[in-house]
Design a protein around this motif. Structure first.
Motif, mmCIF file in Angstrom:
data_model
loop_
_atom_site.group_PDB
_atom_site.id
_atom_site.type_symbol
_atom_site.label_atom_id
_atom_site.label_comp_id
_atom_site.label_asym_id
_atom_site.label_seq_id
_atom_site.Cartn_x
_atom_site.Cartn_y
_atom_site.Cartn_z
ATOM 1 N N UNK A 85 -11.372 -7.798 6.192
ATOM 2 C CA UNK A 85 -10.465 -8.864 5.779
ATOM 3 C C UNK A 85 -9.030 -8.420 6.017
ATOM 4 N N UNK A 86 -8.202 -9.381 6.357
ATOM 5 C CA UNK A 86 -6.778 -9.103 6.533
ATOM 6 C C UNK A 86 -6.186 -8.681 5.204
ATOM 7 N N UNK A 87 -5.354 -7.664 5.259
ATOM 8 C CA UNK A 87 -4.647 -7.177 4.082
ATOM 9 C C UNK A 87 -3.167 -7.516 4.262
ATOM 10 N N UNK A 88 -2.651 -8.422 3.426
ATOM 11 C CA UNK A 88 -1.230 -8.783 3.448
ATOM 12 C C UNK A 88 -0.636 -8.259 2.149
ATOM 13 N N UNK A 89 0.123 -7.179 2.256
ATOM 14 C CA UNK A 89 0.610 -6.468 1.092
ATOM 15 C C UNK A 89 2.118 -6.655 0.973
ATOM 16 N N UNK A 90 2.548 -7.289 -0.101
ATOM 17 C CA UNK A 90 3.967 -7.575 -0.319
ATOM 18 C C UNK A 90 4.765 -6.311 -0.618
ATOM 19 N N UNK A 91 4.159 -5.371 -1.350
ATOM 20 C CA UNK A 91 4.822 -4.118 -1.712
ATOM 21 C C UNK A 91 3.779 -3.009 -1.634
ATOM 22 N N UNK A 92 3.843 -2.222 -0.552
ATOM 23 C CA UNK A 92 2.825 -1.197 -0.333
ATOM 24 C C UNK A 92 2.827 -0.127 -1.422
ATOM 25 N N UNK A 93 3.940 0.012 -2.126
ATOM 26 C CA UNK A 93 4.037 1.035 -3.164
ATOM 27 C C UNK A 93 3.214 0.678 -4.401
ATOM 28 N N UNK A 97 -3.830 3.730 -3.489
ATOM 29 C CA UNK A 97 -4.285 4.521 -2.357
ATOM 30 C C UNK A 97 -3.474 4.347 -1.099
ATOM 31 N N UNK A 98 -2.301 3.721 -1.201
ATOM 32 C CA UNK A 98 -1.453 3.538 -0.020
ATOM 33 C C UNK A 98 -1.136 4.881 0.618
ATOM 34 N N UNK A 105 8.772 1.918 5.140
ATOM 35 C CA UNK A 105 7.933 0.717 5.117
ATOM 36 C C UNK A 105 7.679 0.271 3.688
ATOM 37 N N UNK A 106 7.860 -1.018 3.445
ATOM 38 C CA UNK A 106 7.652 -1.595 2.114
ATOM 39 C C UNK A 106 6.599 -2.693 2.081
ATOM 40 N N UNK A 107 6.395 -3.380 3.198
ATOM 41 C CA UNK A 107 5.384 -4.442 3.279
ATOM 42 C C UNK A 107 4.520 -4.163 4.500
ATOM 43 N N UNK A 108 3.286 -4.642 4.446
ATOM 44 C CA UNK A 108 2.356 -4.352 5.533
ATOM 45 C C UNK A 108 1.367 -5.500 5.685
ATOM 46 N N UNK A 109 1.006 -5.755 6.936
ATOM 47 C CA UNK A 109 -0.041 -6.723 7.229
ATOM 48 C C UNK A 109 -0.986 -6.068 8.226
ATOM 49 N N UNK A 110 -2.262 -5.996 7.869
ATOM 50 C CA UNK A 110 -3.261 -5.339 8.706
ATOM 51 C C UNK A 110 -4.410 -6.311 8.952
ATOM 52 N N UNK A 111 -4.735 -6.514 10.233
ATOM 53 C CA UNK A 111 -5.818 -7.413 10.639
ATOM 54 C C UNK A 111 -6.939 -6.581 11.257
ATOM 55 N N UNK A 112 -8.170 -6.700 10.729
ATOM 56 C CA UNK A 112 -9.290 -5.977 11.348
ATOM 57 C C UNK A 112 -9.612 -6.566 12.718
ATOM 58 N N UNK A 113 -10.049 -5.703 13.627
ATOM 59 C CA UNK A 113 -10.386 -6.121 14.986
ATOM 60 C C UNK A 113 -11.852 -5.790 15.262
ATOM 61 N N UNK A 114 -12.646 -6.844 15.442
ATOM 62 C CA UNK A 114 -14.071 -6.683 15.717
ATOM 63 C C UNK A 114 -14.419 -7.497 16.955
ATOM 64 N N UNK A 131 10.349 -5.876 1.486
ATOM 65 C CA UNK A 131 9.228 -6.247 0.615
ATOM 66 C C UNK A 131 8.930 -7.727 0.806
ATOM 67 N N UNK A 132 7.662 -8.087 0.696
ATOM 68 C CA UNK A 132 7.204 -9.472 0.824
ATOM 69 C C UNK A 132 7.618 -10.096 2.160
ATOM 70 N N UNK A 133 7.587 -9.307 3.229
ATOM 71 C CA UNK A 133 8.015 -9.766 4.552
ATOM 72 C C UNK A 133 7.079 -10.814 5.140
ATOM 73 N N UNK A 134 5.795 -10.703 4.876
ATOM 74 C CA UNK A 134 4.815 -11.527 5.571
ATOM 75 C C UNK A 134 4.312 -12.661 4.679
ATOM 76 N N UNK A 135 4.457 -13.883 5.174
ATOM 77 C CA UNK A 135 4.000 -15.072 4.437
ATOM 78 C C UNK A 135 2.559 -15.386 4.822
ATOM 79 N N UNK A 136 1.978 -16.336 4.112
ATOM 80 C CA UNK A 136 0.631 -16.799 4.464
ATOM 81 C C UNK A 136 0.637 -17.408 5.867
ATOM 82 N N UNK A 137 1.710 -18.100 6.231
ATOM 83 C CA UNK A 137 1.817 -18.680 7.577
ATOM 84 C C UNK A 137 1.898 -17.576 8.633
#
Length: 156
Positions: A85-93, A97-98, A105-114, A131-137
């Motif tokens: 599942x995609x992980x959209x993290x507003x504040x990685x801190x 387990x970050x 880096x304060x925000x992160x978006x990770x998409x699995x590739x299969x 922080x909170x860089x990535x929106x749902x859009x």
């Protein structure tokens, strides 16, 4: 709030990768495209899954030096891989387990590739100092970007 990610990035990727069969070349150009077109990010790239060691190894990227190995189930990248599942993290801190590869880096978006046949390729990872860089859009656009990338890899 940061400027939204332009959905045309997926069309740019499709044109950029047209006819290319090299996995390394496709991932390298995809990471460059992400870095050049998404405002306020400081890292964009890929970690590739290694089934023999059940971990991720650093692949093509743009940005500062990065962690070379990430265990499956660990950090944001390992969680995305393990859960598919995609992980959209507003504040990685605040993410349990970050793994802090870059303290900026304060925000992160990770998409699995299969791949279509079910083979785990790895993850696409994008970091931001905001922080909170990535929106749902933005997540929708980046998941489509990953889907287009995978269609080119599946053709190779």
């Amino acid at each position: 709030m940061a400027q939204p990610i332009n959905p045309l990035i997926t069309e740019q990727l499709d044109a950029l990768l047209h006819g290319e069969t090299s996995l390394t070349a496709n991932l390298a150009n995809a990471s460059a495209l992400l870095m050049q077109t998404i405002p306020t990010i400081n890292w964009a790239g890929f970690y590739q899954y290694q089934p023999t060691t059940d971990d991720l190894i650093l692949g093509p990227f743009q940005g500062n030096v990065a962690c070379m190995h990430i265990e499956n189930h660990h950090g944001v990248c390992g969680t995305a891989l393990a859960t598919q599942t995609t992980q959209r993290i507003a504040d990685v801190h605040t993410f349990a387990g970050h793994i802090a590869c870059d303290s900026a880096s304060n925000a992160e978006l990770v998409v699995p590739l299969t791949l279509a046949n079910g083979t785990l390729l790895g993850v696409m990872d994008i970091d931001s100092p905001e922080k909170d860089r990535f929106s749902a859009a933005d997540q929708v656009v980046l998941e489509e970007f990953a889907r287009v990338l995978l269609t080119h890899i599946d053709k190779a």
